[in-house]
Design an enzyme around this catalytic site. Sequence first.
Site, short mmCIF file in Angstrom:
data_model
loop_
_atom_site.label_atom_id
_atom_site.label_comp_id
_atom_site.label_asym_id
_atom_site.label_seq_id
_atom_site.Cartn_x
_atom_site.Cartn_y
_atom_site.Cartn_z
N CYS A 1 18.47 -15.04 -28.12
CA CYS A 1 18.82 -14.21 -29.26
C CYS A 1 19.91 -14.95 -30.03
O CYS A 1 20.33 -16.04 -29.64
CB CYS A 1 19.32 -12.84 -28.83
SG CYS A 1 18.11 -11.86 -27.90
N ARG B 1 17.23 -10.61 -32.45
CA ARG B 1 16.68 -10.41 -31.11
C ARG B 1 15.31 -11.02 -30.87
O ARG B 1 14.41 -10.92 -31.71
CB ARG B 1 16.57 -8.90 -30.83
CG ARG B 1 16.21 -8.60 -29.37
CD ARG B 1 16.08 -7.12 -29.11
NE ARG B 1 16.00 -6.87 -27.67
CZ ARG B 1 15.57 -5.73 -27.13
NH1 ARG B 1 15.19 -4.73 -27.91
NH2 ARG B 1 15.53 -5.59 -25.81
N LEU B 2 15.19 -11.66 -29.71
CA LEU B 2 13.91 -11.95 -29.08
C LEU B 2 13.88 -11.08 -27.83
O LEU B 2 14.59 -11.35 -26.85
CB LEU B 2 13.80 -13.43 -28.71
CG LEU B 2 12.53 -13.83 -27.95
CD1 LEU B 2 11.30 -13.67 -28.83
CD2 LEU B 2 12.63 -15.26 -27.42
N ALA B 3 13.08 -10.03 -27.84
CA ALA B 3 13.10 -9.04 -26.76
C ALA B 3 12.41 -9.59 -25.52
O ALA B 3 11.29 -10.08 -25.59
CB ALA B 3 12.42 -7.75 -27.22
N VAL B 4 13.09 -9.47 -24.38
CA VAL B 4 12.55 -9.93 -23.10
C VAL B 4 12.65 -8.83 -22.04
O VAL B 4 11.69 -8.56 -21.32
CB VAL B 4 13.29 -11.20 -22.62
CG1 VAL B 4 12.86 -11.58 -21.20
CG2 VAL B 4 13.02 -12.36 -23.58
N GLY C 1 21.14 -13.62 -23.74
CA GLY C 1 21.01 -14.19 -22.41
C GLY C 1 20.23 -13.30 -21.47
O GLY C 1 19.58 -12.33 -21.87
N ASP D 1 19.48 -5.32 -19.42
CA ASP D 1 20.64 -6.01 -18.85
C ASP D 1 21.80 -6.01 -19.82
O ASP D 1 22.97 -6.16 -19.42
CB ASP D 1 20.28 -7.42 -18.41
CG ASP D 1 19.80 -8.31 -19.54
OD1 ASP D 1 19.25 -7.79 -20.52
OD2 ASP D 1 19.95 -9.55 -19.44
#
Length: 620
Positions: A2, A50-53, A84, A108
């Site tokens: 992100c 955001r890159l959602a994981v 992260g 998280d």
Amino acid sequence: MCGIGGIISFTTDLGERHRTADEFAAALHDRGPESGGRWLGRHALLVFTRLAVIDPVGGGQPMVGRSGAAGGGRPEPAVLAYTGEIFNFTDLRDELTRRGHRFDTASDTEVVLRAYEEWGPACAERLRGMFAFAVWDAAAEQLHLIRDRFGIYPLHYTLTDEGFAFASEPKALFRAGQAQPVVDRDGLRELLGYTPTPGRTVFRDVREVIPGEIVTFGRNGLVRRRYWDLPAREHTDGLSETIATVREIVQDSVRRQVVSDVPLGVMLSGGLDSGIVSALADREVGAAAGGDRLRTFSMEYVYNLANFRSDEMHASPDSPHVATMVEHLGADHSELLVTTDDLMDPAEQLAVVDGMDRPIVGLETHVAFRRLASRMQPTATVALCGDGADELFGGYIWFQDPWYVQAATFPWIGPFHGMEMHSGLVDRQLYQELDVPGYIDQRYQEALAETPLTGEETAEDRRMREITYLNLTRYLRTVLDRRDRMGQAGPLEGRVPFVDHVLVEYVYNVPWAMKNLDGREKGLLRAAMGDLLPDSIVRRGKSPFPTAQDPAYRQSLRSRLQTISEDKSSGVAELLDVKRVEAVLSAPSQGLGAGVNRLSIEAALQLHYWTTECGVEFKL
């Protein structure tokens, strides 16, 4: 992956600085193209892309904490912008729940926020993972920047006229008007030295948060402190116990790192390290665990398939070994074939320089990695790899060959036998004035002085600890930066199970005779994990990321250099040595006799892109 950025000011009201927030978000878009957010207060502005994981629905940011008793007694909430993955977040969540914290999401991110509410900046000591985050503590009127122990994720900052600014990448500071992309003599020395100095960047006014560091900015100014240093301890385990412990920690690291709410894959090279990661990942989430076939990915240069030539660093091509590993796993595999035209694509080369925020050594490998990351989407958003094992277990040639081991400099400079990498085409008078060799030696001596030692090492163990420390704190940074920045082409979140502080703390202290078991590089790792792999993979020696062997690539570089040398508007002209450029363009040796190699030509092209397309200004 992100992106985060923001400003702190005690002299300016930031509550309406929406345009500045827009500029941060635009510059960080490639790090997080799916969504974003911002938080604007009187003294703080925080931006997130955001890159959602993990928990795609509930992990939005910036995330605002709780005030009052639920927020650890804080009269005003803390605000978090975080990038992260915390691989022990479920353990921490259980502990925080027992301490009275309530969770509204499964992310998280919220665990990091509640951990800060419970322990303050010291929460960093409890995090196991890869991370870079900012916490604005409104009650204390302080911003804390916290980076993981190895710098897996980037985090930069600058002091400004109105206060303080930070961002994942320098380009965001420039676009948001918080700093200028100016390179002075010290920055040029840093660029030409090919060994990143912790805390420094190539830009005059931009610093980075050192891995394992907390940077705090408040009304009393800037304070830096470390929350982690690599410990030196006496190793008391015997060989069998050491082997078992390494296996246990590596298994645990992979088990934690395959957790993902989006598609996951593994990057295969046909070597020991990626083979171990893929075999363990398959046991956790692939067909061996009752799930779908594990997705694996690799790349190869088209020319190398039929024309591979062995050299000092590469004894065999990767593709046959990748095929062996794919068959062993029964994996769902994709191979990217890269052509010389791909490598010479100006848009791709510019994307590398812009993505890295600087020229780098090994342009073609960065282009290839960027193309691989792009190919992996949408099949995978998260990719595990074997990076870090060579630095930790002693896999490179400079751990093995006495010529490199005894070299009184950073050992990875040795393989180039005196060839000047970035600096081969730099004006000779300027190069002498900069005293790049002296700069490298100064940085080398500083790094040696930092090396954690017990004081009881043999001469051999002391030297091998030094080389390991140099690799973990300097060379590994170039590998991690490539994975992070080039992964944005996916975008792709790269995970590195061998770069786990529990594993590193243990293996760093293992005597060299155990690490180099049976006289083999990474002998300890082979003994611990070899039964998971085909024999041919276990026996294969170290082979670094492949290089393009096509002679047409060097010829294309020379043609591009000629174009640049004739471009009177190019900002790089004043930096280059005319005679050496002429030697590359006209001499049969293509400049090799003048101390110029292919990396030197790549560097000149990148300097051209950097100055003409990225707006960088040299003030020497």
